[in-house]
Design an enzyme around this catalytic site. Structure first.
Site, mmCIF file in Angstrom:
data_model
loop_
_atom_site.group_PDB
_atom_site.id
_atom_site.type_symbol
_atom_site.label_atom_id
_atom_site.label_comp_id
_atom_site.label_asym_id
_atom_site.label_seq_id
_atom_site.Cartn_x
_atom_site.Cartn_y
_atom_site.Cartn_z
ATOM 1 N N GLU A 50 118.116 60.398 70.880
ATOM 2 C CA GLU A 50 119.510 60.746 71.213
ATOM 3 C C GLU A 50 119.601 62.039 72.020
ATOM 4 O O GLU A 50 120.526 62.229 72.804
ATOM 5 C CB GLU A 50 120.376 60.845 69.952
ATOM 6 C CG GLU A 50 120.661 59.510 69.275
ATOM 7 C CD GLU A 50 119.569 59.101 68.287
ATOM 8 O OE1 GLU A 50 118.525 59.800 68.217
ATOM 9 O OE2 GLU A 50 119.758 58.084 67.583
ATOM 10 N N PHE A 112 125.715 57.612 52.864
ATOM 11 C CA PHE A 112 124.482 57.424 53.645
ATOM 12 C C PHE A 112 124.756 57.740 55.121
ATOM 13 O O PHE A 112 125.702 57.215 55.705
ATOM 14 C CB PHE A 112 123.982 55.981 53.494
ATOM 15 C CG PHE A 112 122.765 55.690 54.340
ATOM 16 C CD1 PHE A 112 121.566 56.354 54.118
ATOM 17 C CD2 PHE A 112 122.833 54.764 55.385
ATOM 18 C CE1 PHE A 112 120.457 56.103 54.911
ATOM 19 C CE2 PHE A 112 121.732 54.505 56.178
ATOM 20 C CZ PHE A 112 120.535 55.182 55.942
ATOM 21 N N GLN A 113 123.937 58.589 55.685
ATOM 22 C CA GLN A 113 124.030 59.018 57.090
ATOM 23 C C GLN A 113 125.370 59.665 57.425
ATOM 24 O O GLN A 113 125.871 59.538 58.539
ATOM 25 C CB GLN A 113 123.717 57.856 58.046
ATOM 26 C CG GLN A 113 122.262 57.422 57.928
ATOM 27 C CD GLN A 113 121.798 56.481 59.016
ATOM 28 O OE1 GLN A 113 122.577 55.700 59.543
ATOM 29 N NE2 GLN A 113 120.518 56.543 59.351
ATOM 30 N N LYS A 162 133.625 54.153 60.937
ATOM 31 C CA LYS A 162 133.358 52.723 61.125
ATOM 32 C C LYS A 162 134.590 51.848 60.866
ATOM 33 O O LYS A 162 134.834 50.870 61.576
ATOM 34 C CB LYS A 162 132.206 52.306 60.194
ATOM 35 C CG LYS A 162 131.659 50.945 60.497
ATOM 36 C CD LYS A 162 130.375 50.685 59.752
ATOM 37 C CE LYS A 162 129.837 49.300 60.069
ATOM 38 N NZ LYS A 162 128.541 49.072 59.409
ATOM 39 N N MET A 473 105.172 80.094 80.228
ATOM 40 C CA MET A 473 106.050 81.260 80.344
ATOM 41 C C MET A 473 105.851 82.211 79.176
ATOM 42 O O MET A 473 105.863 83.435 79.339
ATOM 43 C CB MET A 473 107.513 80.818 80.447
ATOM 44 C CG MET A 473 108.475 81.955 80.702
ATOM 45 S SD MET A 473 108.052 82.875 82.199
ATOM 46 C CE MET A 473 109.135 82.108 83.382
HETATM 47 C C1 TPP Z 1 113.254 73.638 73.079
HETATM 48 C C2 TPP Z 1 112.630 74.951 73.416
HETATM 49 N N1 TPP Z 1 111.715 75.485 72.595
HETATM 50 C C3 TPP Z 1 111.133 76.672 72.889
HETATM 51 C C4 TPP Z 1 111.462 77.344 74.027
HETATM 52 C C5 TPP Z 1 110.828 78.692 74.364
HETATM 53 N N2 TPP Z 1 110.039 78.590 75.608
HETATM 54 C C6 TPP Z 1 110.515 78.980 76.816
HETATM 55 S S1 TPP Z 1 109.464 78.660 78.059
HETATM 56 C C7 TPP Z 1 108.331 78.008 77.014
HETATM 57 C C8 TPP Z 1 107.029 77.469 77.545
HETATM 58 C C9 TPP Z 1 107.228 76.285 78.421
HETATM 59 O O1 TPP Z 1 105.989 75.655 78.604
HETATM 60 P P1 TPP Z 1 105.792 74.495 79.644
HETATM 61 O O2 TPP Z 1 106.843 73.485 79.510
HETATM 62 O O3 TPP Z 1 104.402 74.020 79.576
HETATM 63 O O4 TPP Z 1 106.092 75.217 81.013
HETATM 64 P P2 TPP Z 1 105.328 76.366 81.792
HETATM 65 O O5 TPP Z 1 105.999 77.648 81.422
HETATM 66 O O6 TPP Z 1 103.898 76.322 81.400
HETATM 67 O O7 TPP Z 1 105.563 75.995 83.222
HETATM 68 C C10 TPP Z 1 108.776 78.056 75.690
HETATM 69 C C11 TPP Z 1 107.994 77.604 74.513
HETATM 70 C C12 TPP Z 1 112.463 76.746 74.849
HETATM 71 N N3 TPP Z 1 112.893 77.332 75.962
HETATM 72 N N4 TPP Z 1 112.988 75.552 74.542
#
Ligand code: TPP
Length: 559
Positions: A50, A112-113, A162, A473
């Site tokens: 979802e 439920f749910q 529902k 990042m």
């Molecule tokens: C849902 C979610 N969880 C955690 C983060 C924190 N966060 C920001 S950038 C990042 C790393 C992203 O890694 P990747 O998708 O491999 O991209 P890259 O930076 O290596 O290009 C994280 C964990 C986030 N922005 N969103």
């Protein structure tokens, strides 16, 4: 007035709203609506999570400018939508989400749910409704679409118990929409327009900061015309990317934490800043006390709550961006003699040249170079989505876009896993243009199961995974600010994205050189099935330029 069930009234109202696509997953509390959808010609796209349904609706909305629709059952179906709804809220995207709910007689009894989705989504929707009578469905659904798409757009949720779906009632589709207290103001106040023009006429070094509001209001033409009349360079926020063609001589590119040196420097040198459809987020301003220190600021926004929220401004203008820019342009034409601004333009060109030289000096298959290669191969109207992290910033900085609504990224919430389902939604909205998700491996893993939705639903998109085997990042911050202590960022090179794509019936290609990449992208563009291109890059790669969190935009680090 006609007699029909609530479920039928819902689908009929959706048809009248010209909804042609719904992204969703059925369940017990929504099965009555799905039974009506069985015989409807509305295209339902069966997503596999979802969260992806909400992001796909969001991507559909951003690509097309129309309301995106998603649907889920009660309880876990509804809570799975939450990230996508919050994402749409932060980025002002018009999404209407429908959730099933337990029968009204069971509400509040931990049935439920059962989940209080109204309570959960109150802070992340523009408005939400729980329908209590089938007869109210047309009125509420019309209101939901109107609220989602008017003023500053945003998500609206409609919760459907529902028994209300099953109830037969007399319904009236000609009912009007009345929302007491909700009257978005679009018209700019003439006095404020005059004040803005007074400042712009006197400006020596005007600069325009354009945000998502320009894209949303369709004000690109007006923005470019005004910039050209004033000889004012234009910086864009992440959400504003595309509102001026990035090849335009006045376009400075991204501003903020990963802004171009051109944008981040010139914001310190301007004397009048015209900010349009921006909210001065911390990622845009850096240290707020040192943002745009020497300028008088004019701020145009359709949402009065944005004025003065993060920054004091000289001239507030609560209005639709397009209308306000038109009025300012009209008045300026009468009062302003076009200036060459030679010194200001020389400064713009000098900084742009410095920035380009720095990028060009990079050797090897570096992401900035890849972005340029991608741009050369893709047609101008291709839609780019991004995940979150380094991949997103490389795309924002180095992949030039020409048109509004062709760059779709999660700005406010920064949601990893957004780009791929958003690409699916964008492709449904714009089936005739290529849609490409620039991804990181970490982000793509978060929603890759919807490869199934894109393959089975025959919605071919392209995913380019910049695979550094890292949560890149976060790793970059750990390298730069935490002494290289890599804590919980190594993804271990798992999974094999080529095999993963193939497991879903998609095309998977690994590209280890620039030439292989070019071939892979050309093959993906010809493919009628979704393609995942796995591009291994160094785990040590950094995105530069960068301004450390909380620092002034002048404190750029690069290497
Ligand atoms: C849902 C979610 N969880 C955690 C983060 C924190 N966060 C920001 S950038 C990042 C790393 C992203 O890694 P990747 O998708 O491999 O991209 P890259 O930076 O290596 O290009 C994280 C964990 C986030 N922005 N969103």
């Amino acid at each position: 007035m006609v007699m029909m069930t609530g479920a039928k009234a819902l689908v009929e109202t959706l048809k009248k709203q010209k909804v042609n696509a719904i992204f969703g997953i059925p369940g017990g509390a929504m099965i009555v609506v799905y039974d009506v959808l069985y015989e409807s010609d509305i295209h339902h796209i069966l997503m596999r999570h979802e969260q992806c349904a909400a992001h796909a609706a969001d991507g559909y909305a951003r690509a097309s400018g129309r309301v995106g629709v998603c649907m889920a059952t009660s309880g876990p179906g509804a809570t799975n939508l939450v990230t996508g709804i919050a994402n749409a809220y932060m980025d002002s995207s018009p999404v209407v989400a429908f959730t099933g709910q337990v029968p009204t007689s069971l509400i509040g009894r931990d049935a439920f749910q059962e989940v209080d989705i109204i309570g959960i989504t109150t802070p992340i929707t523009k408005c939400n409704f729980q329908v209590r009578k089938a007869a109210e469905i047309p009125k509420i659904v019309k209101a939901a679409f109107y609220i989602a798409s008017s003023g500053r757009p945003g998500p609206v949720l409609v919760d459907l118990p529902k028994d209300v779906q099953m109830e037969t009632a007399e319904v009236d589709f000609d009912c009007g929409v009345e929302i007491p207290g909700y009257k978005p103001n679009y018209e700019p106040h003439p006095l404020q327009v005059k004040k803005a023009v007074d400042l712009l006429v006197e400006a020596e070094r005007p600069l325009i900061l354009a945000g998502g509001g320009v894209v949303i209001s369709g004000a690109s033409k007006e923005l470019v015309a005004l910039a050209e009349l004033l000889m004012a360079p234009v910086s864009t926020t992440l959400m504003g990317k595309g509102c001026i063609p990035e090849t335009h001589p006045l376009a400075l590119g991204l501003i903020g934490m990963h802004g171009t040196i051109t944008s981040n420097q010139l914001i310190h040198e301007t004397d009048v800043l015209l900010a349009v459809g921006v909210r001065f987020s911390d990622r845009t301003t850096g240290k707020i006390e040192e943002f745009c220190p020497d300028a008088k600021i004019i701020h145009i926004d359709v949402d009065p709550a944005e004025i003065g929220k993060n920054i004091e401004v000289e001239v507030p203008l609560v209005a639709d961006a397009k209308l306000a820019l038109k009025e300012i342009y009209g008045l300026l034409l009468r009062r302003f003699k076009r200036k060459e601004r030679t010194a200001w333009m020389n400064r713009v060109h000098e900084l742009k040249r410095q920035f380009e030289e720095k990028v060009e000096s990079e050797t090897g298959v570096k992401p900035p170079k890849l972005m340029k290669v991608i741009r050369k191969i893709l047609p101008e109207d291709a839609i780019i989505t991004t995940e979150v992290g380094q991949n997103q910033m490389w795309a924002a900085l180095y992949l030039k876009v020409y048109k509004p609504r062709t760059f779709i990224s999660s700005g406010g919430l920064g949601t990893m896993g957004f780009g791929f389902p958003a690409a699916i939604g964008a492709k449904v909205a714009c089936p005739n243009v290529p849609v490409v998700d620039i991804a990181g491996d970490g982000s793509f893993i978060m929603t890759e199961q919807d490869l199934a939705a894109s393959v089975a639903g025959e919605i071919p998109v392209i995913v380019i995974v910049l695979n550094n085997s890292m949560l890149g990042m976060v790793a970059q911050w750990q390298r730069l600010f935490f002494g290289g202590r890599y804590s919980a960022v190594n993804l271990g090179g798992i999974p094999d994205f080529v095999k993963l794509a193939e497991a879903y019936g998609a095309q998977g290609i690994r590209a280890e050189s620039l030439n292989e990449f070019i071939e892979a992208l050309k093959s993906a563009l010809k493919s009628d099935v979704t393609t995942v291109i796995d591009v291994p890059i160094s785990p040590e790669e950094n995105v530069f330029p960068m301004v450390p969190a909380g620092k002034s935009l002048k404190e750029i680090i690069w290497k």
